[in-house]
Design a protein around this motif. Structure first.
Motif, PDB file in Angstrom:
ATOM      1  N   MET A   1       0.830  -1.196   0.000  1.00 43.78           N
ATOM      2  CA  MET A   1       0.000   0.000   0.000  1.00 43.78           C
ATOM      3  C   MET A   1       0.871   1.255   0.000  1.00 43.78           C
ATOM      4  SD  MET A   1      -3.319  -0.531  -0.066  1.00 43.78           S
ATOM      5  CE  MET A   1      -3.927   1.005   0.550  1.00 43.78           C
ATOM      6  N   LYS A   2       2.034   1.188   0.647  1.00 42.98           N
ATOM      7  CA  LYS A   2       2.893   2.363   0.724  1.00 42.98           C
ATOM      8  C   LYS A   2       3.605   2.645  -0.598  1.00 42.98           C
ATOM      9  CE  LYS A   2       3.799   1.874   5.641  1.00 42.98           C
ATOM     10  NZ  LYS A   2       4.793   1.586   6.677  1.00 42.98           N
ATOM     11  N   ARG A   3       3.721   1.643  -1.450  1.00 43.83           N
ATOM     12  CA  ARG A   3       4.503   1.815  -2.676  1.00 43.83           C
ATOM     13  C   ARG A   3       3.668   1.977  -3.933  1.00 43.83           C
ATOM     14  NH1 ARG A   3       9.285  -2.240  -2.483  1.00 43.83           N
ATOM     15  NH2 ARG A   3       9.757  -1.205  -4.437  1.00 43.83           N
ATOM     16  N   VAL A   4       2.363   1.838  -3.814  1.00 39.93           N
ATOM     17  CA  VAL A   4       1.463   2.093  -4.941  1.00 39.93           C
ATOM     18  C   VAL A   4       0.330   3.000  -4.468  1.00 39.93           C
ATOM     19  CG1 VAL A   4       1.976  -0.044  -6.191  1.00 39.93           C
ATOM     20  CG2 VAL A   4       0.142  -0.016  -4.532  1.00 39.93           C
ATOM     21  N   GLN A   5      -0.346   3.637  -5.420  1.00 38.28           N
ATOM     22  CA  GLN A   5      -1.321   4.641  -5.028  1.00 38.28           C
ATOM     23  C   GLN A   5      -2.704   4.094  -4.704  1.00 38.28           C
ATOM     24  OE1 GLN A   5      -0.252   6.409  -8.530  1.00 38.28           O
ATOM     25  NE2 GLN A   5       1.279   7.753  -7.655  1.00 38.28           N
ATOM     26  N   SER A   6      -3.100   3.045  -5.364  1.00 37.30           N
ATOM     27  CA  SER A   6      -4.466   2.577  -5.124  1.00 37.30           C
ATOM     28  C   SER A   6      -4.477   1.228  -4.414  1.00 37.30           C
ATOM     29  CB  SER A   6      -5.238   2.470  -6.449  1.00 37.30           C
ATOM     30  OG  SER A   6      -4.948   1.271  -7.117  1.00 37.30           O
ATOM     31  N   SER A   7      -5.500   1.023  -3.618  1.00 38.36           N
ATOM     32  CA  SER A   7      -5.616  -0.245  -2.900  1.00 38.36           C
ATOM     33  C   SER A   7      -5.882  -1.393  -3.873  1.00 38.36           C
ATOM     34  CB  SER A   7      -6.711  -0.171  -1.847  1.00 38.36           C
ATOM     35  OG  SER A   7      -7.950   0.103  -2.439  1.00 38.36           O
ATOM     36  N   GLU A   8      -6.540  -1.098  -4.990  1.00 45.03           N
ATOM     37  CA  GLU A   8      -6.797  -2.134  -5.989  1.00 45.03           C
ATOM     38  C   GLU A   8      -5.484  -2.620  -6.610  1.00 45.03           C
ATOM     39  OE1 GLU A   8      -8.781  -2.082 -10.275  1.00 45.03           O
ATOM     40  OE2 GLU A   8     -10.284  -1.828  -8.694  1.00 45.03           O
ATOM     41  N   ASP A   9      -4.584  -1.666  -6.919  1.00 44.44           N
ATOM     42  CA  ASP A   9      -3.265  -2.046  -7.448  1.00 44.44           C
ATOM     43  C   ASP A   9      -2.485  -2.842  -6.414  1.00 44.44           C
ATOM     44  OD1 ASP A   9      -3.748  -0.802  -9.880  1.00 44.44           O
ATOM     45  OD2 ASP A   9      -2.725   1.059  -9.319  1.00 44.44           O
ATOM     46  N   ALA A  10      -2.557  -2.426  -5.160  1.00 41.19           N
ATOM     47  CA  ALA A  10      -1.855  -3.139  -4.082  1.00 41.19           C
ATOM     48  C   ALA A  10      -2.377  -4.564  -3.960  1.00 41.19           C
ATOM     49  CB  ALA A  10      -2.012  -2.393  -2.762  1.00 41.19           C
ATOM     50  N   GLU A  11      -3.683  -4.728  -4.056  1.00 39.74           N
ATOM     51  CA  GLU A  11      -4.278  -6.060  -3.969  1.00 39.74           C
ATOM     52  C   GLU A  11      -3.834  -6.919  -5.148  1.00 39.74           C
ATOM     53  OE1 GLU A  11      -8.696  -8.002  -4.035  1.00 39.74           O
ATOM     54  OE2 GLU A  11      -8.440  -6.165  -2.887  1.00 39.74           O
ATOM     55  N   ASP A  12      -3.799  -6.327  -6.347  1.00 30.27           N
ATOM     56  CA  ASP A  12      -3.338  -7.059  -7.527  1.00 30.27           C
ATOM     57  C   ASP A  12      -1.889  -7.509  -7.359  1.00 30.27           C
ATOM     58  OD1 ASP A  12      -5.786  -6.788  -8.760  1.00 30.27           O
ATOM     59  OD2 ASP A  12      -5.162  -5.108 -10.042  1.00 30.27           O
ATOM     60  N   ILE A  13      -1.044  -6.598  -6.859  1.00 33.35           N
ATOM     61  CA  ILE A  13       0.368  -6.926  -6.663  1.00 33.35           C
ATOM     62  C   ILE A  13       0.519  -8.010  -5.603  1.00 33.35           C
ATOM     63  CG2 ILE A  13       2.584  -6.016  -5.847  1.00 33.35           C
ATOM     64  CD1 ILE A  13       1.757  -3.337  -7.225  1.00 33.35           C
ATOM     65  N   LEU A  14      -0.253  -7.917  -4.540  1.00 32.70           N
ATOM     66  CA  LEU A  14      -0.224  -8.943  -3.500  1.00 32.70           C
ATOM     67  C   LEU A  14      -0.570 -10.308  -4.092  1.00 32.70           C
ATOM     68  CD1 LEU A  14      -0.177 -10.014  -0.567  1.00 32.70           C
ATOM     69  CD2 LEU A  14      -2.562  -9.298  -0.407  1.00 32.70           C
ATOM     70  N   GLN A  15      -1.623 -10.344  -4.867  1.00 35.87           N
ATOM     71  CA  GLN A  15      -2.050 -11.608  -5.451  1.00 35.87           C
ATOM     72  C   GLN A  15      -1.024 -12.144  -6.446  1.00 35.87           C
ATOM     73  OE1 GLN A  15      -6.013 -10.794  -6.831  1.00 35.87           O
ATOM     74  NE2 GLN A  15      -6.852 -10.863  -4.771  1.00 35.87           N
ATOM     75  N   GLU A  16      -0.461 -11.248  -7.261  1.00 34.76           N
ATOM     76  CA  GLU A  16       0.586 -11.665  -8.187  1.00 34.76           C
ATOM     77  C   GLU A  16       1.785 -12.211  -7.419  1.00 34.76           C
ATOM     78  OE1 GLU A  16       0.581 -11.901 -11.532  1.00 34.76           O
ATOM     79  OE2 GLU A  16      -1.494 -11.231 -11.537  1.00 34.76           O
ATOM     80  N   SER A  17       2.121 -11.570  -6.317  1.00 35.33           N
ATOM     81  CA  SER A  17       3.245 -12.016  -5.490  1.00 35.33           C
ATOM     82  C   SER A  17       2.973 -13.400  -4.909  1.00 35.33           C
ATOM     83  CB  SER A  17       3.507 -11.028  -4.354  1.00 35.33           C
ATOM     84  OG  SER A  17       3.857  -9.773  -4.859  1.00 35.33           O
ATOM     85  N   LEU A  18       1.763 -13.613  -4.416  1.00 38.17           N
ATOM     86  CA  LEU A  18       1.418 -14.915  -3.844  1.00 38.17           C
ATOM     87  C   LEU A  18       1.408 -16.011  -4.906  1.00 38.17           C
ATOM     88  CD1 LEU A  18      -1.340 -13.849  -1.311  1.00 38.17           C
ATOM     89  CD2 LEU A  18       0.983 -14.602  -0.800  1.00 38.17           C
ATOM     90  N   ILE A  19       0.948 -15.675  -6.092  1.00 36.30           N
ATOM     91  CA  ILE A  19       0.960 -16.656  -7.182  1.00 36.30           C
ATOM     92  C   ILE A  19       2.395 -16.993  -7.565  1.00 36.30           C
ATOM     93  CG2 ILE A  19       0.507 -16.970  -9.643  1.00 36.30           C
ATOM     94  CD1 ILE A  19      -2.138 -15.592  -9.224  1.00 36.30           C
ATOM     95  N   SER A  20       3.211 -15.955  -7.746  1.00 36.68           N
ATOM     96  CA  SER A  20       4.622 -16.189  -8.083  1.00 36.68           C
ATOM     97  C   SER A  20       5.306 -17.021  -7.008  1.00 36.68           C
ATOM     98  CB  SER A  20       5.360 -14.858  -8.251  1.00 36.68           C
ATOM     99  OG  SER A  20       4.863 -14.151  -9.354  1.00 36.68           O
ATOM    100  N   ALA A  21       5.018 -16.709  -5.755  1.00 44.44           N
ATOM    101  CA  ALA A  21       5.623 -17.454  -4.651  1.00 44.44           C
ATOM    102  C   ALA A  21       5.169 -18.910  -4.677  1.00 44.44           C
ATOM    103  CB  ALA A  21       5.280 -16.798  -3.316  1.00 44.44           C
TER     104      ALA A  21
END
Length: 153
Positions: A1-21
């Motif tokens: 959340m601190k590194r992107v502006q929208s919570s939707e983008d943060a959620e997308d990045i979180l999910q992408e990170s979990l998938i990659s992991a």
């Protein structure tokens, strides 16, 4: 959340990170802590997010017709994949105890530090580290169970 502006983008990045992991989990050699490894993946996903965003802005500003073409060609499929992933992550989080789900959201969705989580949950930093470690492991186990269940269906 601190590194992107929208919570939707943060959620997308979180999910992408979990998938990659989850896809890279078999190659995790344990040369670093699981947290460090996971943060590295998240940092790469954030960099990819900004790289893609920069490319889109450049291309669409110089070639406006491409935006409509791309959204028509990729929009529905990409949105469907993102929505499926969101559902999968939410399903896994829903099968965790509330405490584990909460601490994972605070750490990875809200990007709180260990100290901030400790204050918010009225715990010691060591207790937060321990609980977060157990929550990550519980998430990993549930994710793998879900993947096995889906592949059998």
């Amino acid at each position: 959340m601190k590194r992107v502006q929208s919570s939707e983008d943060a959620e997308d990045i979180l999910q992408e990170s979990l998938i990659s992991a989850s896809q890279s989990l078999p190659s995790f050699a344990g040369q670093s802590s699981f947290f460090t490894w996971l943060c590295g993946i998240a940092n790469h996903e954030i960099a990819d997010f900004y790289r893609k965003k920069k490319i889109k802005v450049f291309l669409f500003s110089h070639f406006p017709f491409l935006e409509n073409l791309v959204s028509e060609a990729l929009g529905p499929e990409e949105e469907l994949l993102k929505e499926e992933l969101r559902k999968e992550v939410k399903q896994v989080l829903s099968r965790l105890t509330e405490g584990y789900a909460l601490i994972l959201r605070l750490k990875y969705y809200h990007c709180l530090s260990m100290a901030e989580i400790a204050v918010k949950l009225n715990l010691t930093i060591k207790a937060v580290e321990s609980k977060l470690s157990r929550a990550r492991e519980a998430f990993r186990i549930e994710w793998l169970k879900q993947k096995r269940y889906v592949s059998k269906s």
